[in-house]
Design a protein around this motif. Structure first.
Motif, short mmCIF file in Angstrom:
data_model
loop_
_atom_site.label_atom_id
_atom_site.label_comp_id
_atom_site.label_asym_id
_atom_site.label_seq_id
_atom_site.Cartn_x
_atom_site.Cartn_y
_atom_site.Cartn_z
N ILE A 293 66.26 59.40 -94.82
CA ILE A 293 67.68 59.32 -95.17
C ILE A 293 68.54 59.68 -93.95
N TRP A 294 68.18 60.76 -93.26
CA TRP A 294 68.95 61.16 -92.09
C TRP A 294 68.80 60.15 -90.97
N ALA A 295 67.58 59.68 -90.72
CA ALA A 295 67.35 58.70 -89.66
C ALA A 295 68.15 57.42 -89.92
N ASN A 296 68.29 57.03 -91.16
CA ASN A 296 69.04 55.81 -91.51
C ASN A 296 70.54 55.96 -91.27
N LYS A 297 71.04 57.17 -91.15
CA LYS A 297 72.46 57.36 -90.86
C LYS A 297 72.80 56.95 -89.43
N VAL B 166 69.52 62.19 -85.22
CA VAL B 166 68.18 61.64 -85.07
C VAL B 166 68.16 60.57 -83.98
N SER B 167 67.39 60.81 -82.92
CA SER B 167 67.25 59.80 -81.87
C SER B 167 65.93 59.05 -81.98
N GLU B 168 65.00 59.58 -82.74
CA GLU B 168 63.71 58.92 -82.90
C GLU B 168 63.13 59.30 -84.26
N PHE B 169 62.58 58.33 -84.97
CA PHE B 169 61.99 58.56 -86.28
C PHE B 169 60.69 57.79 -86.37
N GLN B 170 59.62 58.49 -86.72
CA GLN B 170 58.33 57.85 -86.95
C GLN B 170 58.02 58.02 -88.43
N ALA B 171 58.11 56.92 -89.18
CA ALA B 171 57.88 56.96 -90.63
C ALA B 171 56.41 57.14 -90.96
N LEU B 172 55.54 56.47 -90.22
CA LEU B 172 54.10 56.56 -90.43
C LEU B 172 53.39 56.63 -89.09
N PRO B 173 52.27 57.32 -89.02
CA PRO B 173 51.48 57.34 -87.78
C PRO B 173 50.58 56.10 -87.75
N ASP B 174 49.77 56.01 -86.70
CA ASP B 174 48.73 55.00 -86.70
C ASP B 174 47.82 55.28 -87.90
N LEU B 175 47.46 54.25 -88.61
CA LEU B 175 46.58 54.41 -89.77
C LEU B 175 45.18 53.95 -89.38
N ASP B 176 44.16 54.70 -89.82
CA ASP B 176 42.79 54.43 -89.44
C ASP B 176 41.89 54.71 -90.63
N ALA B 177 41.22 53.68 -91.14
CA ALA B 177 40.36 53.84 -92.31
C ALA B 177 39.16 54.74 -92.02
N ASN B 178 38.81 54.94 -90.76
CA ASN B 178 37.67 55.79 -90.40
C ASN B 178 38.09 57.22 -90.09
#
Length: 173
Positions: free
Chosen positions: A81-85, A127-139
């Motif tokens: 929400i804050w990042a979207n502002k 907010v100058s940078e927002f990471q919603a999700l990290p790299d995803l790895d099934a292993n």
């Protein structure tokens, strides 16, 4: 300004693992890591004309480093929400919420007993940078981490937060 007293029984420094972040009057859920509060003042060198062999130094501009907050991904939307502002995709002509994209943040540090021991007010954060999700790895076998990078215009210690009287267990008689 608060009077400073020294807790005569406190010998150890405070640990870095008990803290909370607050904005908009509410604690933000799940913050597990906060980068250091750091400021740097430029050094301005100058010399007097009659003294060619040495230079003098005086303080110049002070810069406050951005603060990074990390937490595990949850359903709590506060980071997003804050990042979207600052930038809201698809909002043509109104991409930035100029009225409220900046806000103060409070960082509280607690002693081992869970008592608030130190607090800092961090001013005009955005907010100058927002990471919603990290790299995803099934292993992999790790917690998914969100990250928020907050630019700020300074911080100061809240001296109204005084050193707490530390609890002591009473021995049974």
């Amino acid at each position: 300004m608060a009077q400073f007293t020294v807790n005569g029984s406190r010998f150890d420094p405070y640990k870095n693992f008990k803290f909370r972040i607050k904005w908009d009057g509410r604690y933000v859920a799940g913050v597990s890591k906060v980068s250091a509060l750091k400021r740097t003042t430029e050094v301005v060198k100058h010399r007097e004309g009659g003294d060619p062999s040495t230079s003098r130094k005086s303080p110049g501009r002070t810069e406050y480093e951005a603060i990074t907050l990390e937490r595990g991904v949850t359903h709590d939307p506060e980071f997003e929400i804050w990042a979207n502002k600052v930038w809201n995709y698809g909002s043509v002509g109104e991409e930035v919420s100029l009225a409220d994209f900046r806000k103060p943040v409070i960082l509280e540090v607690y002693n081992e007993a869970g008592q608030k021991a130190i607090a800092y007010k961090i001013f005009r954060c955005w907010v100058s940078e927002f990471q919603a999700l990290p790299d995803l790895d099934a292993n992999a076998n790790a917690v998914a981490i969100q990250m928020l990078k907050l630019e700020n215009e300074g911080w100061e210690r809240d001296y109204d937060v005084t050193e707490p009287e530390e609890p002591s267990f009473v021995e049974p008689t």
